[in-house]
Scaffold this motif. Structure first.
Motif, PDB file in Angstrom:
ATOM      1  N   GLU A 492       0.645  -0.568  -0.477  1.00 38.85           N
ATOM      2  CA  GLU A 492       0.203   0.092  -0.214  1.00 38.85           C
ATOM      3  C   GLU A 492       1.186   0.430   0.326  1.00 38.85           C
ATOM      4  N   LEU A 493      -0.181   2.400   0.016  1.00 36.78           N
ATOM      5  CA  LEU A 493       0.786   3.698  -0.037  1.00 36.78           C
ATOM      6  C   LEU A 493       2.754   3.570  -1.237  1.00 36.78           C
ATOM      7  N   GLY A 494       3.342   4.436  -0.293  1.00 40.17           N
ATOM      8  CA  GLY A 494       4.491   4.568  -1.705  1.00 40.17           C
ATOM      9  C   GLY A 494       3.986   5.484  -2.682  1.00 40.17           C
ATOM     10  N   GLY A 495       3.615   6.534  -1.578  1.00 32.72           N
ATOM     11  CA  GLY A 495       3.143   7.577  -2.998  1.00 32.72           C
ATOM     12  C   GLY A 495       2.551   7.213  -3.790  1.00 32.72           C
ATOM     13  N   LEU A 496       2.199   7.481  -4.975  1.00 30.68           N
ATOM     14  CA  LEU A 496       1.643   7.491  -6.181  1.00 30.68           C
ATOM     15  C   LEU A 496       2.069   5.723  -6.519  1.00 30.68           C
ATOM     16  N   ARG A 497       2.629   4.944  -6.214  1.00 29.76           N
ATOM     17  CA  ARG A 497       2.759   3.592  -6.697  1.00 29.76           C
ATOM     18  C   ARG A 497       1.584   2.932  -5.685  1.00 29.76           C
ATOM     19  N   ALA A 498       0.943   3.500  -4.898  1.00 31.37           N
ATOM     20  CA  ALA A 498      -0.172   2.951  -4.550  1.00 31.37           C
ATOM     21  C   ALA A 498      -1.153   3.136  -5.232  1.00 31.37           C
ATOM     22  N   LEU A 499      -1.235   3.956  -6.934  1.00 32.33           N
ATOM     23  CA  LEU A 499      -2.414   3.654  -7.623  1.00 32.33           C
ATOM     24  C   LEU A 499      -2.490   2.336  -8.251  1.00 32.33           C
ATOM     25  N   ASN A 500      -1.565   1.974  -8.409  1.00 32.50           N
ATOM     26  CA  ASN A 500      -1.241   0.926  -9.044  1.00 32.50           C
ATOM     27  C   ASN A 500      -2.435  -0.369  -9.660  1.00 32.50           C
ATOM     28  N   PHE A 501      -2.924  -0.148  -7.588  1.00 34.83           N
ATOM     29  CA  PHE A 501      -3.899  -1.889  -7.086  1.00 34.83           C
ATOM     30  C   PHE A 501      -5.236  -1.189  -7.623  1.00 34.83           C
ATOM     31  N   TYR A 502      -5.051   0.362  -8.158  1.00 38.02           N
ATOM     32  CA  TYR A 502      -6.719   0.502  -8.577  1.00 38.02           C
ATOM     33  C   TYR A 502      -6.148   0.545  -9.779  1.00 38.02           C
ATOM     34  N   HIS A 503      -5.022   0.588 -11.144  1.00 33.37           N
ATOM     35  CA  HIS A 503      -6.250   0.541 -12.541  1.00 33.37           C
ATOM     36  C   HIS A 503      -5.250  -1.373 -12.638  1.00 33.37           C
ATOM     37  N   ARG A 504      -5.997  -1.098 -13.722  1.00 29.18           N
ATOM     38  CA  ARG A 504      -5.516  -1.783 -14.732  1.00 29.18           C
ATOM     39  C   ARG A 504      -5.007  -1.658 -16.170  1.00 29.18           C
ATOM     40  N   ARG A 505      -3.458  -2.991 -15.925  1.00 30.90           N
ATOM     41  CA  ARG A 505      -2.628  -2.344 -17.283  1.00 30.90           C
ATOM     42  C   ARG A 505      -2.822  -3.422 -18.574  1.00 30.90           C
ATOM     43  N   THR A 506      -3.127  -2.181 -19.695  1.00 33.76           N
ATOM     44  CA  THR A 506      -3.475  -3.252 -21.160  1.00 33.76           C
ATOM     45  C   THR A 506      -2.081  -2.156 -21.985  1.00 33.76           C
ATOM     46  N   ALA A 507      -1.872  -3.207 -22.755  1.00 25.59           N
ATOM     47  CA  ALA A 507      -1.051  -3.335 -24.254  1.00 25.59           C
ATOM     48  C   ALA A 507      -2.012  -2.862 -24.857  1.00 25.59           C
ATOM     49  N   ILE A 508      -2.085  -1.856 -25.958  1.00 25.12           N
ATOM     50  CA  ILE A 508      -2.611  -1.303 -27.168  1.00 25.12           C
ATOM     51  C   ILE A 508      -1.118  -1.188 -28.058  1.00 25.12           C
ATOM     52  N   GLN A 509      -2.286  -2.195 -29.018  1.00 23.90           N
ATOM     53  CA  GLN A 509      -1.089  -2.495 -30.269  1.00 23.90           C
ATOM     54  C   GLN A 509      -1.719  -1.765 -31.099  1.00 23.90           C
ATOM     55  N   SER A 510      -1.186  -1.090 -32.314  1.00 22.82           N
ATOM     56  CA  SER A 510      -1.288  -0.494 -32.854  1.00 22.82           C
ATOM     57  C   SER A 510      -0.517   0.331 -33.568  1.00 22.82           C
ATOM     58  N   GLY A 511      -0.818   1.232 -35.040  1.00 21.09           N
ATOM     59  CA  GLY A 511       0.165   1.866 -35.429  1.00 21.09           C
ATOM     60  C   GLY A 511       0.174   3.084 -35.315  1.00 21.09           C
ATOM     61  N   PRO A 512       0.774   3.968 -35.767  1.00 19.95           N
ATOM     62  CA  PRO A 512       1.244   5.360 -34.692  1.00 19.95           C
ATOM     63  C   PRO A 512       0.149   5.911 -34.993  1.00 19.95           C
ATOM     64  N   SER A 513      -0.424   6.361 -35.916  1.00 17.75           N
ATOM     65  CA  SER A 513      -1.777   7.328 -36.706  1.00 17.75           C
ATOM     66  C   SER A 513      -2.398   6.945 -34.953  1.00 17.75           C
ATOM     67  N   VAL A 514      -3.205   5.746 -34.733  1.00 11.26           N
ATOM     68  CA  VAL A 514      -3.810   5.153 -33.514  1.00 11.26           C
ATOM     69  C   VAL A 514      -3.434   5.932 -32.447  1.00 11.26           C
ATOM     70  N   LEU A 515      -1.936   5.386 -32.386  1.00 12.61           N
ATOM     71  CA  LEU A 515      -1.611   6.052 -30.575  1.00 12.61           C
ATOM     72  C   LEU A 515      -1.347   6.741 -30.038  1.00 12.61           C
ATOM     73  N   LYS A 516      -1.288   7.941 -31.191  1.00 12.37           N
ATOM     74  CA  LYS A 516      -1.135   9.439 -31.100  1.00 12.37           C
ATOM     75  C   LYS A 516      -1.951   9.718 -31.216  1.00 12.37           C
ATOM     76  N   LYS A 517      -2.930   9.360 -31.590  1.00 13.03           N
ATOM     77  CA  LYS A 517      -4.884  10.201 -30.868  1.00 13.03           C
ATOM     78  C   LYS A 517      -5.109   9.450 -29.503  1.00 13.03           C
ATOM     79  N   ILE A 518      -4.429   8.255 -29.516  1.00  8.94           N
ATOM     80  CA  ILE A 518      -4.672   8.507 -27.490  1.00  8.94           C
ATOM     81  C   ILE A 518      -4.025   8.631 -26.860  1.00  8.94           C
ATOM     82  N   GLN A 519      -3.312   8.474 -27.644  1.00  9.18           N
ATOM     83  CA  GLN A 519      -2.190   9.861 -26.175  1.00  9.18           C
ATOM     84  C   GLN A 519      -3.073  10.994 -26.491  1.00  9.18           C
ATOM     85  N   GLU A 520      -3.472  11.441 -27.095  1.00  9.04           N
ATOM     86  CA  GLU A 520      -4.223  13.314 -27.290  1.00  9.04           C
ATOM     87  C   GLU A 520      -5.178  13.436 -26.311  1.00  9.04           C
ATOM     88  N   THR A 521      -5.785  12.053 -26.154  1.00 12.59           N
ATOM     89  CA  THR A 521      -7.478  11.686 -25.366  1.00 12.59           C
ATOM     90  C   THR A 521      -7.046  12.065 -24.611  1.00 12.59           C
TER      91      THR A 521
END
Ligand code: NAP
Length: 521
Positions: A492-521
């Motif tokens: 628990e805690l450890g500054g922002l490390r605590a947020l890991n438990f409450y997040h789901r990590r996902t790998a989005i695989q695509s070309g730069p055009s889609v990944l760029k759009k995701i990063q802009e959202t």
């Protein structure tokens, strides 16, 4: 006179149980205070409301907006601080300084996460590292993102930190965008319930973002769904029951366990009586034994000293501990209040008599005078120091490394040399924290790293940090809390490390055009 029955808050409304309530008591005066009951609550419906209403509303906000909500919560808690001290005095039997560890610790933790959250992007998800190329050039890539889990966070908490235990978990959960349902331990549920009530009444959070269920845990785990997370703090025994529940074994509900822990402090071999490190060690061991009457999961249970110093440490600790005035925390002379309940007093006495069969009693807390309280009613016990007088006897003793007495009790243990001292510390089978006291930075650094795999936290005290060190047992939101093995394997805690438990990590695989759009959202 009939007692107030504290309502639960679930499904966006206050609702009382329909069964036989449990009473909460003053552990010093013995009086019944309030009652709790969770019988008959529509847990599945209430959990659905939290996920669908609370979760959706929280996730619609950005990290920075949720950080602002935390700042507002800290303000509300600060406003009602005096009420919390009164509840802690009545229901936990703690002196003011000990109530502060729980209450001010809670407010400080919420405030810290509000500040940490303000450093996060004004976004709805967190990017995890740079995109990795999956093809020869960068034409096809993998971008890792972290999104708030789609369910709720259920907290089942221990009796000893009704305030901090709620907020050290709820602050990172809410900052992550995850709604919270808390089930406090029955014995001290009042303070948790009041804090939730104050925050709900202040209208800070969206409906369904924060709920409280007071009373039995029956049915709570059955109401969990695969995308929920569960954070448990309590005994190893209850932890084992929880780990075996179908929500964990079949639905893979992500679970964090903070269980019991036989924490250690070690005085380094080159120390002499009267050295600054020696005095700091004595002060810290005595403090850890007496703060909250030793009812801290991080408290020092095993105090390791070079064999040549055993008698001098025993004498210094005995002298310091016998000055601690025990009794009614309403009396200004009193420095250590009560254990939390009669059940806890019995459990401590039972554990103590078991441990006493394997140790020598150097200071007997049963003989301490109880000030301004009826010893037959008050759940008070004086500090109790046990000892094992030779390194060989420590090495052949299993009980001292295994029995957690959750009260003002610690055992003094001599070691022959540093490697063997380290090996004895490791016999705790995984602990929340070990602390080291000495003044040779190189030896301390080597020892800290040797102990690291066995611990969630290693706290190293040298004379030059004496005035600023945060304390062996104090859990700071910036630092990790949790421990491997017997301590539950949680983080628990450890500054922002605590947020890991409450997040789901996902790998989005695509070309730069889609990944760029995701990063802009
Ligand atoms: P506990 O008896 O295990 O109770 C903890 C919580 O679990 C309470 O809310 C309790 O509710 C609930 N519970 C009981 N039976 C349950 C079941 N079958 N299913 C689901 N929940 C259940 O522990 P405690 O006596 O409150 O706490 C003392 C222990 O906690 C000590 O061993 C201490 O080391 C540990 N602790 C660890 C940490 C840490 O951070 N690592 C912090 C504090 C305490 P009721 O109260 O209604 O029974």
């Amino acid at each position: 006179m009939s007692l107030d029955r504290l309502p639960n808050y679930l499904g966006g409304r206050w609702i009382s149980g329909t069964g036989t309530p449990a009473s909460l008591f003053d552990p010093v005066l013995g009086a019944a205070l309030v009652q709790v009951d969770a019988t008959g609550l529509d847990l599945k419906g209430g959990f659905r409301f939290a996920r669908e209403q609370g979760g959706a509303a929280l996730r619609a906000l950005t990290y920075r907006q949720r950080a602002e909500l935390l700042a507002a919560i800290a303000q509300v808690l600060q406003t009602h601080r005096d009420d919390y001290y009164e509840i802690a005095l009545a229901n936990s039997g703690t002196v003011k300084n000990d109530s502060a560890v729980d209450i001010d610790g809670a407010i400080y933790t919420v405030g810290t996460y509000a500040k940490l959250g303000a450093t996060l992007p004004d976004a709805h998800f967190l990017r995890d590292g740079e995109p990795a190329s999956l093809a020869k050039d960068a034409a096809f890539q993998s971008l890792h993102v972290q999104t708030p889990v789609a369910g709720l966070a259920l907290f089942i908490n221990a009796f000893n930190f009704p305030a901090w235990g709620l907020w050290e978990k709820a602050a990172p959960a809410l900052l992550s965008g995850v709604p919270v349902v808390v089930k406090p331990a029955t014995a001290t549920a009042w303070l948790t319930q009041r804090m939730v009530k104050d925050v709900v009444d202040a209208g800070i959070l969206p409906a369904g973002a924060l709920s409280v269920v007071c009373g039995s845990a029956a049915g709570l785990l059955d109401a969990l769904e695969p995308f929920d997370v569960l954070s448990f703090t309590g005994s190893a025994e209850t932890a084992a029951t929880i780990r075996a529940h179908a929500a964990v074994t079949r639905l893979s509900v992500r679970t964090n366990i903070e269980a019991d822990s036989i924490n250690s402090a070690l005085l380094m071999p080159d120390t002499r009586a009267g050295d600054a490190a020696f005095d700091l060690f004595i002060k810290e061991v005595a403090r850890e034994m007496t703060v909250k009457s030793g009812q801290k999961c991080t408290a020092i249970r095993r105090a390791f000293v070079p064999a040549a110093l055993y008698d001098e440490v025993a004498a210094a600790l005995r002298e310091r501990l016998s000055k601690v005035v025990v009794g009614n925390p309403r009396d200004e002379r009193v420095r250590m209040g009560a254990l939390v309940s009669r059940a806890q007093l019995s459990a401590v006495r039972e554990g103590l008599s078991h441990l006493q069969r394997h140790t020598t009693t150097l200071l007997d807390g049963n003989a301490a005078a109880i000030v301004d309280a009826d010893p037959k009613l008050a759940c008070c016990l004086g500090p109790t120091l046990l000892g094992v007088d030779t390194p060989e006897a420590v090495e052949s003793n299993a009980a001292v490394h295994d029995i957690e007495v959750f009260g003002p009790v610690a055992t003094l243990l001599p070691y022959a040399d540093l490697p063997r001292g380290i090996a004895q510390v490791q016999r705790g089978q995984g602990s929340l924290v070990a602390s080291l006291f000495g003044d040779d930075p190189e030896a301390l650094a080597r020892t800290a790293m040797a102990l690291a795999p066995w611990h969630g936290r290693v706290h190293v005290v040298t004379p030059d940090v004496a005035a600023v060190q945060s304390g062996h047992g104090n859990v700071m939101p910036q630092s990790l809390h949790g421990g491997p093995g017997r301590a539950g394997g949680g983080e628990e805690l450890g500054g922002l490390r605590a947020l890991n438990f409450y997040h789901r990590r996902t790998a989005i695989q695509s070309g730069p055009s889609v990944l760029k759009k995701i990063q802009e959202t």
